[in-house]
Design a protein around this motif. Structure first.
Motif, mmCIF file in Angstrom:
data_model
loop_
_atom_site.group_PDB
_atom_site.id
_atom_site.type_symbol
_atom_site.label_atom_id
_atom_site.label_comp_id
_atom_site.label_asym_id
_atom_site.label_seq_id
_atom_site.Cartn_x
_atom_site.Cartn_y
_atom_site.Cartn_z
ATOM 1 N N ALA A 12 3.352 -9.113 10.265
ATOM 2 C CA ALA A 12 4.031 -7.966 9.659
ATOM 3 C C ALA A 12 5.382 -7.683 10.306
ATOM 4 O O ALA A 12 5.519 -7.671 11.533
ATOM 5 C CB ALA A 12 3.148 -6.722 9.746
ATOM 6 N N SER A 13 6.359 -7.444 9.464
ATOM 7 C CA SER A 13 7.679 -7.044 9.937
ATOM 8 C C SER A 13 7.681 -5.550 10.256
ATOM 9 O O SER A 13 6.728 -4.829 9.931
ATOM 10 C CB SER A 13 8.724 -7.341 8.863
ATOM 11 O OG SER A 13 8.506 -6.511 7.720
ATOM 12 N N ILE A 14 8.747 -5.074 10.848
ATOM 13 C CA ILE A 14 8.856 -3.655 11.175
ATOM 14 C C ILE A 14 8.789 -2.811 9.901
ATOM 15 O O ILE A 14 8.110 -1.785 9.856
ATOM 16 C CB ILE A 14 10.160 -3.367 11.939
ATOM 17 C CG1 ILE A 14 10.186 -4.164 13.251
ATOM 18 C CG2 ILE A 14 10.306 -1.877 12.212
ATOM 19 C CD1 ILE A 14 9.022 -3.872 14.174
ATOM 20 N N SER A 15 9.484 -3.247 8.875
ATOM 21 C CA SER A 15 9.467 -2.476 7.623
ATOM 22 C C SER A 15 8.075 -2.466 6.996
ATOM 23 O O SER A 15 7.648 -1.459 6.418
ATOM 24 C CB SER A 15 10.493 -3.043 6.634
ATOM 25 O OG SER A 15 10.185 -4.381 6.294
ATOM 26 N N GLN A 16 7.356 -3.564 7.115
ATOM 27 C CA GLN A 16 6.001 -3.610 6.572
ATOM 28 C C GLN A 16 5.050 -2.724 7.373
ATOM 29 O O GLN A 16 4.141 -2.108 6.816
ATOM 30 C CB GLN A 16 5.507 -5.053 6.532
ATOM 31 C CG GLN A 16 6.187 -5.882 5.459
ATOM 32 C CD GLN A 16 5.890 -7.360 5.563
ATOM 33 O OE1 GLN A 16 5.625 -7.886 6.645
ATOM 34 N NE2 GLN A 16 5.929 -8.048 4.431
ATOM 35 N N LEU A 17 5.277 -2.651 8.681
ATOM 36 C CA LEU A 17 4.468 -1.752 9.502
ATOM 37 C C LEU A 17 4.707 -0.296 9.118
ATOM 38 O O LEU A 17 3.770 0.515 9.087
ATOM 39 C CB LEU A 17 4.788 -1.953 10.981
ATOM 40 C CG LEU A 17 4.270 -3.250 11.609
ATOM 41 C CD1 LEU A 17 4.798 -3.393 13.020
ATOM 42 C CD2 LEU A 17 2.746 -3.275 11.602
ATOM 43 N N LYS A 18 5.948 0.035 8.818
ATOM 44 C CA LYS A 18 6.245 1.394 8.371
ATOM 45 C C LYS A 18 5.545 1.690 7.055
ATOM 46 O O LYS A 18 5.007 2.782 6.849
ATOM 47 C CB LYS A 18 7.759 1.574 8.231
ATOM 48 C CG LYS A 18 8.509 1.587 9.563
ATOM 49 C CD LYS A 18 10.013 1.752 9.354
ATOM 50 C CE LYS A 18 10.751 1.781 10.681
ATOM 51 N NZ LYS A 18 12.228 1.885 10.490
ATOM 52 N N ALA A 19 5.540 0.708 6.139
ATOM 53 C CA ALA A 19 4.857 0.893 4.853
ATOM 54 C C ALA A 19 3.353 1.061 5.060
ATOM 55 O O ALA A 19 2.701 1.868 4.386
ATOM 56 C CB ALA A 19 5.140 -0.294 3.938
ATOM 57 N N LEU A 20 2.795 0.312 6.011
ATOM 58 C CA LEU A 20 1.371 0.428 6.322
ATOM 59 C C LEU A 20 1.044 1.825 6.842
ATOM 60 O O LEU A 20 0.077 2.456 6.394
ATOM 61 C CB LEU A 20 0.997 -0.617 7.373
ATOM 62 C CG LEU A 20 -0.443 -0.570 7.890
ATOM 63 C CD1 LEU A 20 -1.413 -1.002 6.798
ATOM 64 C CD2 LEU A 20 -0.601 -1.470 9.119
ATOM 65 N N ARG A 21 1.858 2.314 7.776
ATOM 66 C CA ARG A 21 1.624 3.652 8.331
ATOM 67 C C ARG A 21 1.754 4.725 7.269
ATOM 68 O O ARG A 21 0.938 5.641 7.192
ATOM 69 C CB ARG A 21 2.596 3.889 9.488
ATOM 70 C CG ARG A 21 2.613 5.309 10.041
ATOM 71 C CD ARG A 21 1.252 5.800 10.464
ATOM 72 N NE ARG A 21 0.652 5.046 11.543
ATOM 73 C CZ ARG A 21 -0.533 5.342 12.076
ATOM 74 N NH1 ARG A 21 -1.243 6.371 11.593
ATOM 75 N NH2 ARG A 21 -1.032 4.610 13.052
ATOM 76 N N THR A 22 2.770 4.611 6.429
ATOM 77 C CA THR A 22 2.947 5.582 5.340
ATOM 78 C C THR A 22 1.774 5.530 4.381
ATOM 79 O O THR A 22 1.262 6.568 3.937
ATOM 80 C CB THR A 22 4.253 5.295 4.571
ATOM 81 O OG1 THR A 22 5.356 5.419 5.479
ATOM 82 C CG2 THR A 22 4.436 6.270 3.416
ATOM 83 N N GLY A 23 1.318 4.314 4.068
ATOM 84 C CA GLY A 23 0.190 4.160 3.157
ATOM 85 C C GLY A 23 -1.087 4.753 3.698
ATOM 86 O O GLY A 23 -1.959 5.168 2.923
ATOM 87 N N PHE A 24 -1.212 4.797 5.024
ATOM 88 C CA PHE A 24 -2.385 5.416 5.628
ATOM 89 C C PHE A 24 -2.226 6.926 5.755
ATOM 90 O O PHE A 24 -3.143 7.694 5.463
ATOM 91 C CB PHE A 24 -2.664 4.813 7.004
ATOM 92 C CG PHE A 24 -3.770 5.511 7.744
ATOM 93 C CD1 PHE A 24 -5.091 5.344 7.350
ATOM 94 C CD2 PHE A 24 -3.495 6.352 8.815
ATOM 95 C CE1 PHE A 24 -6.122 6.005 8.016
ATOM 96 C CE2 PHE A 24 -4.500 7.007 9.486
ATOM 97 C CZ PHE A 24 -5.825 6.830 9.084
ATOM 98 N N ASP A 25 -1.057 7.369 6.204
ATOM 99 C CA ASP A 25 -0.848 8.796 6.444
ATOM 100 C C ASP A 25 -0.935 9.617 5.160
ATOM 101 O O ASP A 25 -1.445 10.747 5.174
ATOM 102 C CB ASP A 25 0.514 9.031 7.100
ATOM 103 C CG ASP A 25 0.543 8.598 8.550
ATOM 104 O OD1 ASP A 25 -0.540 8.387 9.126
ATOM 105 O OD2 ASP A 25 1.647 8.471 9.116
ATOM 106 N N HIS A 26 -0.458 9.051 4.051
ATOM 107 C CA HIS A 26 -0.429 9.821 2.806
ATOM 108 C C HIS A 26 -1.825 10.214 2.344
ATOM 109 O O HIS A 26 -2.090 11.405 2.116
ATOM 110 C CB HIS A 26 0.315 9.037 1.725
ATOM 111 C CG HIS A 26 0.675 9.865 0.528
ATOM 112 N ND1 HIS A 26 0.017 9.759 -0.682
ATOM 113 C CD2 HIS A 26 1.608 10.835 0.356
ATOM 114 C CE1 HIS A 26 0.535 10.617 -1.541
ATOM 115 N NE2 HIS A 26 1.494 11.278 -0.938
ATOM 116 N N PRO A 27 -2.784 9.284 2.186
ATOM 117 C CA PRO A 27 -4.130 9.714 1.775
ATOM 118 C C PRO A 27 -4.831 10.554 2.835
ATOM 119 O O PRO A 27 -5.659 11.404 2.507
ATOM 120 C CB PRO A 27 -4.868 8.392 1.528
ATOM 121 C CG PRO A 27 -4.110 7.371 2.286
ATOM 122 C CD PRO A 27 -2.688 7.818 2.266
ATOM 123 N N THR A 28 -4.496 10.314 4.116
ATOM 124 C CA THR A 28 -5.108 11.115 5.175
ATOM 125 C C THR A 28 -4.738 12.587 5.023
ATOM 126 O O THR A 28 -5.585 13.484 5.157
ATOM 127 C CB THR A 28 -4.667 10.607 6.556
ATOM 128 O OG1 THR A 28 -5.076 9.242 6.713
ATOM 129 C CG2 THR A 28 -5.277 11.449 7.664
#
Length: 245
Positions: free
Chosen positions: A121-137
Motif C-alpha cells: 500500500a502507498s501512502i495515499s492508499q493507506l489514507k483511503a483505508l483509514r478513511t474507509g474505516f473511520d467513516h462507518p465507525t
C-alpha cells in the motif's frame, strides 16, 4: 503510522475497475431496476421461495418487461434468483451449505488482500483505508443495516485495491451479492457491529504498520468470528422456518 520505505515504488498493475460490490451488468439500461431488486432480495423483502412475477415487477419498478427479464437473468447469475421450471423466477435464500461455501472462499481472499496491502500500500492508499474505516465507525449507531453493509463493502475496496491484485477483486465480486445477503443477517445480531469494528480496527492497524503476518491473522480472525455467528444464525433459521437446507 510506521514509515513504509519503498511503498510508493512497488510495481502496480494496470488500472482496473473495482466491482467488489457492483457485480457485472449485462447493459446500462436495467441498472436502476437491477440494483433495487438486488437490494430488496438481499434485505429480505422478498423471502426465499417468493415468486418474482414479471408483470408485477414491471409495474413496481416502472420499467419494461425486457428490462425486468435482463435484471432477473443477472440476479440468477449472482445466485439471488432461481428459475424453476413451470414456476418461473423465485427469490433464492441462503442455505447452510451456502454459508459454509462462502466462508471457505472469503478467508483466503480477504487475508490475501490484507497481507498484500500491508506489503504494497502507498501512502495515499493507506489514507483511503483509514478513511474507509473511520467513516462507518463514526456512523455505526446512526445508520440501518443496509447502509452499514454498503459502508463495509466500501471499506473493503481499500485493501483490495491496495493489494494490487485484480483477480482478488474479480473473485470477491462474483460472491459479493451472496456475502451481502449474509451480512444482512449477521450485522442485525446483537453486539455484532461493535465486535466487527474492533476486528477491522486490528486489520487496519496491521496494514498501517506494514505487518503482513499480523494483517493476515487479523483478517482470518475477523472472518472466523463472522462465520461462527453466521452458521449459528442460519442453523436457527433453518430449524424455525424450514426453508433452508
Amino acid at each position: 503510522m510506521t514509515h513504509r520505505p519503498g511503498a510508493e515504488q512497488h510495481p502496480r498493475p494496470a488500472p482496473w475497475k473495482d466491482t467488489a460490490h457492483a457485480p457485472a451488468r449485462t447493459c446500462s439500461s436495467p441498472r436502476p431496476a437491477l440494483d433495487r431488486l438486488r437490494e430488496n432480495i438481499i434485505a429480505g423483502r422478498y423471502r426465499a421461495g417468493d415468486r418474482l412475477i414479471e408483470k408485477n415487477l414491471e409495474s413496481e419498478y416502472g420499467v419494461s418487461r425486457t428490462v425486468i427479464r435482463e435484471a432477473l437473468r443477472q440476479l440468477e447469475s449472482e445466485k439471488l434468483v432461481e428459475i424453476v421450471p413451470n414456476v418461473g423466477p423465485r427469490a433464492r435464500g441462503l442455505s447452510y451449505g451456502d454459508v459454509v461455501n462462502l466462508y471457505q472462499e472469503r478467508p483466503a481472499l480477504e487475508s490475501a488482500a490484507s497481507r498484500l496491502a500491508a506489503q504494497r500500500a502507498s501512502i495515499s492508499q493507506l489514507k483511503a483505508l483509514r478513511t474507509g474505516f473511520d467513516h462507518p465507525t463514526q456512523r455505526a449507531t446512526e445508520v440501518d443495516v443496509a447502509d452499514l453493509i454498503s459502508e463495509e463493502n466500501a471499506f473493503y475496496d481499500a485493501p483490495i485495491e491496495s493489494s494490487g491484485n485484480p483477480i482478488i477483486c474479480e473473485m470477491r465480486a462474483s460472491a459479493q451479492a451472496r456475502i451481502a445477503q449474509l451480512l444482512f443477517t449477521t450485522l442485525a445480531a446483537p453486539d455484532r457491529v461493535p465486535h466487527m469494528l474492533a476486528e477491522l480496527r486490528r486489520v487496519v492497524g496491521a496494514i498501517e504498520a506494514a505487518d503482513p503476518t499480523a494483517a493476515d491473522g487479523a483478517s482470518l480472525s475477523h472472518v472466523d468470528s463472522a462465520v461462527q455467528l453466521a452458521l449459528r444464525l442460519i442453523a436457527h433459521l433453518r430449524s424455525t422456518e424450514g426453508n433452508l437446507t
